[in-house]
Design an enzyme around this catalytic site. Structure first.
Site, PDB file in Angstrom:
ATOM      1  CE  LYS A 125       7.836 -35.564  48.488  1.00  8.90           C
ATOM      2  NZ  LYS A 125       8.233 -35.662  49.900  1.00  8.90           N
ATOM      3  CB  SER A 200      11.560 -37.448  48.964  1.00  9.88           C
ATOM      4  OG  SER A 200      10.637 -36.939  49.890  1.00  9.88           O
ATOM      5  CB  SER A 224      11.594 -35.452  52.403  1.00 11.60           C
ATOM      6  OG  SER A 224      12.190 -36.710  52.230  1.00 11.60           O
TER       7      SER A 224
END
Ligand SMILES: *[C@@H]1O[C@H](CO)[C@@H](O)[C@H](O)[C@H]1NC(C)=O
Length: 522
Positions: A125, A200, A224
């Site tokens: 990420k 996310s 997320s």
């Protein structure tokens, strides 16, 4: 009666707005296109299997990494999940791995012990620090910022032999469930390019679901890890908080927020969850019982169909309810267990509980950094209302959800009185689950929505966020596709530190329901 009317009105308004959105959303360049099917057999093996084959020299690390690079180059123009690659560095590192294995005289076991993921590609990420790679979390003001070092969880995975191949997209400062920002643009769902990948950790979900990666890392303060894993049909584990380090991630979080934030593994094959978590936890792995053998027949299973209805929360769709019922039936038929249906009236207050936990002052009474400040960094705080006006004429550096979020947090006060309800719920759920209980709960109220639609479903994140509030481990498990070819799924929850129970249940569900499905195969 009044509640019923409000519910009906809410549904009618939502339906109306969705229709309007449909008219307003322009067709995109990739709309209607599909991901190509997975052709290379190496893309269909777990990281655990790939590492074994690499150690045994049945395949080279260079070959595995190159195969993933080829797949990313094939799918990424469609899904925009990997926002910066490091292909040539990864290939060099893979060549070093192959050389190391060639020269290793201690045998396969030594390598497995020391370097369990040796030679396997890894995606990360973008909001995690990965040395030498961009570290903006989608903020235009941070464009060009490179991470000087690795976040601890990634450092541990690298030390175990994994090779990062690139970083993946997030919403602006990770505070939304659609991965879109003005640095990298919008990430798409591999099963339907007109739909969201989630957030996310949306770039992770998308590239894993699209078979451009086999293992990745995400973090989860309200869903997320689990939401993008659900929308993109893969496994994602929200670890018991305090086990995996959250350091060197964006956005900055307060000490109280860290109590509900978890870093954890995301992957296409359930068998990679446990070895990844073991590595990412470092010495804290000793606090979990990851090596304990679990007899699923001896566990107590519970099913919780929904939050019981709450203002501005959409009902769980019939297809997701049915998927959960099928899991209950399979568990009862295969394992001979009785799955007990439970209800918690306190869940009505899920949203308030989450909102409060996000805003608790620390021991010195200091409140968490405001989102307007986070959005402005490294400069001064943004003026959200001014940015809203700029956004209306397409001139803001910020995305609409981020601006709205900054405004909402300025205008609303967390209802701290709900903490009492939270404590009671936490006590009840922890007691119910004990050290041998597993709870099933929907991951969201519907399958992956179309782009921008989360503006209408945002409150539905309480389905995942409630387990951040309760600080429990959860594995999101894929359960095949619906009639439109979109992933179904479910959350599997256990008591504190009982991460092994949710992971073992995930392994069972993968066998029973087929796990991840190739989005190009339909
Ligand atoms: C967007 O950000 C860039 C870089 O920080 C800045 O130069 C520019 O003025 C900003 N644009 C707007 C419209 O705020």
């Amino acid at each position: 009666m009044a509640q019923r009317f409000v519910d009906l009105l809410f549904r009618a308004v939502t339906a109306g707005l969705l229709w309007l959105f449909g008219l307003l959303t322009p067709k995109s360049r990739v709309s209607g296109k599909k991901l190509p099917p997975v052709r290379h057999p190496l893309l269909l093996e777990s990281a655990t299997q790939l590492a074994r084959k690499i150690r045994r020299r049945e395949v080279s690390s260079v070959e595995v990494v190159q195969t993933y690079i080829d797949r990313i180059q094939e799918v990424n123009p469609l899904i925009n999940a990997v926002v910066q690659d490091r292909f040539s560095a990864a290939l060099q590192e893979a060549a070093q791995v192959d050389k190391l294995i060639e020269e290793e005289t201690g045998g396969e076991d030594v390598l497995e012990d020391r370097l369990p993921l040796l030679g396997v590609p890894l995606s990360v990420k973008e909001s995690f620090a990965l040395q030498g790679m961009p570290h903006t979390a989608g903020s235009v003001s941070r464009k060009g910022t490179l991470a000087p070092v690795d976040t601890p969880s990634v450092a541990l995975l690298k030390r175990a032999g994994a090779i990062p191949i690139g970083v993946t997209n997030v919403p602006e400062q990770c505070m939304w469930i659609e991965s879109h920002n003005h640095v990298y643009g919008m990430t798409r769902n591999p099963y339907d390019l007109d739909r969201i990948a989630g957030g996310s950790s949306g770039g992770e979900g998308s590239i894993l679901g699209g078979a451009g990666s086999v293992i990745g890392v995400g973090s989860d303060i309200g869903g997320s890890i689990r939401l993008p894993s659900f929308f993109c049909g893969v496994f994602g584990h929200k670890t018991t908080p305090g086990i995996v380090s959250n350091d060197l991630q964006l956005p900055p979080f307060s000490s109280r927020q860290e109590e509900i934030l978890s870093t954890g593994p995301m992957c296409r094959y359930a068998e990679d969850l446990l070895p990844m978590l073991k590595i990412m936890a470092g010495p804290n792995a000793d606090k979990l019982s990851l090596d304990t053998k679990v007899d699923l027949k001896k566990l107590r299973f519970f099913t919780l169909p929904d939050c019981g209805g709450a203002p501005l929360i959409n009902p769980v769709s019939e297809e997701l309810k049915q998927a959960q019922r099928k899991v209950v039936e399979r568990l009862e038929a295969d394992l001979g267990v009785t799955v007990e249906e439970v209800h918690f009236p306190e869940l009505k207050h899920s949203y308030d509980m989450f909102f409060v936990c996000m805003n608790l002052p620390d021991n010195e009474g200091k409140e968490p950094t405001s989102f307007a400040t986070v959005l402005g960094e490294p400069g001064p705080p943004i003026w959200p209302f001014w940015e809203l006006l700029k956004a209306a004429v397409g001139k803001s550096n910020h995305t609409l959800p981020a601006i709205v979020f900054a405004i909402m947090s300025k205008l609303t006060k967390p209802p701290f009185s709900v903490l009492k309800i939270k404590e009671k719920l936490q006590q009840d759920v922890v007691e119910l689950l004990g050290s041998d209980g597993v709870l099933l709960y929907p991951t969201f109220t519907r399958v992956a929505p179309k782009h921008h639609h989360p503006l209408l479903f945002f409150n539905d994140i309480i389905y995942t966020a409630i387990f951040n509030v309760l600080a429990l481990p959860v594995t999101q498990c894929p359960l095949g596709l619906n009639e439109e070819g979109l992933p179904l799924g479910l959350q599997v929850v256990a008591g504190p530190l009982q991460d092994h129970l949710t992971i073992q249940t995930a392994l069972y569900l993968e066998k029973a329901f087929g796990g991840w499905t190739d989005p190009g195969a339909k």
